[in-house]
Design a protein around this motif. Structure first.
Motif, PDB file in Angstrom:
ATOM      1  N   VAL A  21       0.987  -1.290   0.161  1.00 43.25           N
ATOM      2  CA  VAL A  21       0.106  -0.067   0.164  1.00 43.25           C
ATOM      3  C   VAL A  21       1.004   1.140  -0.063  1.00 43.25           C
ATOM      4  O   VAL A  21       1.766   1.258   0.854  1.00 43.25           O
ATOM      5  CB  VAL A  21      -0.966   0.031   1.328  1.00 43.25           C
ATOM      6  CG1 VAL A  21      -1.864   1.309   1.307  1.00 43.25           C
ATOM      7  CG2 VAL A  21      -1.784  -1.211   1.455  1.00 43.25           C
ATOM      8  N   ASP A  23       1.420   5.460  -1.128  1.00 37.41           N
ATOM      9  CA  ASP A  23       0.654   7.007  -1.251  1.00 37.41           C
ATOM     10  C   ASP A  23       0.767   7.216  -2.994  1.00 37.41           C
ATOM     11  O   ASP A  23       1.723   7.361  -3.642  1.00 37.41           O
ATOM     12  CB  ASP A  23       1.430   7.918  -0.822  1.00 37.41           C
ATOM     13  CG  ASP A  23       0.932   9.413  -0.950  1.00 37.41           C
ATOM     14  OD1 ASP A  23       0.220   9.558  -1.648  1.00 37.41           O
ATOM     15  OD2 ASP A  23       1.463  10.218  -0.223  1.00 37.41           O
ATOM     16  N   ALA A  50      -2.912   4.122  -1.047  1.00 37.13           N
ATOM     17  CA  ALA A  50      -3.455   4.661   0.249  1.00 37.13           C
ATOM     18  C   ALA A  50      -4.663   5.502   0.182  1.00 37.13           C
ATOM     19  O   ALA A  50      -5.569   5.370   1.125  1.00 37.13           O
ATOM     20  CB  ALA A  50      -2.150   5.543   1.358  1.00 37.13           C
ATOM     21  N   GLY A  55      -6.846   0.941   0.997  1.00 31.61           N
ATOM     22  CA  GLY A  55      -5.719   1.490   1.588  1.00 31.61           C
ATOM     23  C   GLY A  55      -6.387   2.500   3.006  1.00 31.61           C
ATOM     24  O   GLY A  55      -5.897   2.408   4.139  1.00 31.61           O
ATOM     25  N   TYR A  59      -5.493   1.833   6.858  1.00 28.15           N
ATOM     26  CA  TYR A  59      -4.788   2.891   7.740  1.00 28.15           C
ATOM     27  C   TYR A  59      -5.615   3.207   8.973  1.00 28.15           C
ATOM     28  O   TYR A  59      -5.066   3.356  10.122  1.00 28.15           O
ATOM     29  CB  TYR A  59      -4.611   4.079   6.932  1.00 28.15           C
ATOM     30  CG  TYR A  59      -3.393   3.859   6.164  1.00 28.15           C
ATOM     31  CD1 TYR A  59      -2.155   4.697   6.490  1.00 28.15           C
ATOM     32  CD2 TYR A  59      -3.326   3.363   4.749  1.00 28.15           C
ATOM     33  CE1 TYR A  59      -0.923   4.557   5.774  1.00 28.15           C
ATOM     34  CE2 TYR A  59      -2.049   3.276   4.005  1.00 28.15           C
ATOM     35  CZ  TYR A  59      -0.644   4.019   4.554  1.00 28.15           C
ATOM     36  OH  TYR A  59       0.198   4.054   3.906  1.00 28.15           O
ATOM     37  N   PHE A  69      -0.099  10.428   4.766  1.00 28.29           N
ATOM     38  CA  PHE A  69       0.430   9.084   5.084  1.00 28.29           C
ATOM     39  C   PHE A  69       1.910   9.276   5.776  1.00 28.29           C
ATOM     40  O   PHE A  69       2.827   9.417   4.698  1.00 28.29           O
ATOM     41  CB  PHE A  69       0.404   8.216   3.732  1.00 28.29           C
ATOM     42  CG  PHE A  69      -1.296   8.482   3.163  1.00 28.29           C
ATOM     43  CD1 PHE A  69      -2.052   7.955   4.051  1.00 28.29           C
ATOM     44  CD2 PHE A  69      -1.288   9.233   2.185  1.00 28.29           C
ATOM     45  CE1 PHE A  69      -3.577   8.138   3.347  1.00 28.29           C
ATOM     46  CE2 PHE A  69      -2.613   9.138   1.612  1.00 28.29           C
ATOM     47  CZ  PHE A  69      -3.584   8.839   2.526  1.00 28.29           C
ATOM     48  N   ASN A  72       4.320   3.548   3.999  1.00 27.23           N
ATOM     49  CA  ASN A  72       3.688   2.552   3.162  1.00 27.23           C
ATOM     50  C   ASN A  72       3.527   1.624   4.080  1.00 27.23           C
ATOM     51  O   ASN A  72       4.010   1.290   5.284  1.00 27.23           O
ATOM     52  CB  ASN A  72       4.502   2.520   2.153  1.00 27.23           C
ATOM     53  CG  ASN A  72       6.073   1.793   2.559  1.00 27.23           C
ATOM     54  OD1 ASN A  72       6.394   2.256   3.569  1.00 27.23           O
ATOM     55  ND2 ASN A  72       6.571   1.056   1.752  1.00 27.23           N
TER      56      ASN A  72
END
Length: 148
Positions: A21, A23, A50, A55, A59, A69, A72
């Motif tokens: 995952v 950005d 993300a 994602g 998170y 973010f 990762n």
């Protein structure tokens, strides 16, 4: 943390899968994704940005920021890795010579944080930011999880 400790829908979706995952607006993070896509010839990994629903759910489940973010995520063998450990876990799944970068996981936490955090904090300023999130083409799209 283990995938099995995630809420049930996430656990079921991710069970038995390796996932990166990243950005999707970050130039540096997207370059890492393209590097992995190119060198993961065995296609061990699936991907998600993300910013995607998957994602965001991951998170949120990990109590990580949902906008800026800080890390990762890499999931391998049911274990969720963050920051430099995520990089090392991803590299460990690639063929030589890339797999040797997994040694980064053996560094002391203070050293790993001293390397990772300044880059993560300043990645947009240093490397740039895309105006929109990455949209995979039809060939790559099948490697993404959670896309409809």
């Amino acid at each position: 943390m283990q995938v099995r400790h995630l809420p049930s829908p996430l656990d079921q979706m991710l069970s038995g899968k390796n996932l990166i995952v990243f950005d999707g607006e970050c130039v540096f993070c997207s370059a890492f994704f393209r590097f992995m896509l190119r060198h993961d010839r065995a296609q061990k990994f699936h991907y998600a940005t993300a910013q995607s629903p998957l994602g965001q759910a991951l998170y949120a489940a990990l109590n990580l920021p949902l906008i800026d973010f800080e890390t990762n995520l890499v999931i391998t063998n049911g274990e969720i890795h963050q920051r430099l450990d995520a990089f090392a876990a991803a590299m460990a799944e690639l063929p030589a010579p890339w797999r040797f970068a997994r040694i980064a996981r053996q560094l002391p936490k203070a050293v790993k944080d001293a390397i990772y955090k300044p880059i993560a904090r300043n990645r947009y300023r240093i490397f740039g930011r895309y105006d929109t999130c990455l949209i995979p083409d039809t060939v790559v799209r099948s490697r993404f999880l959670g896309l409809t």
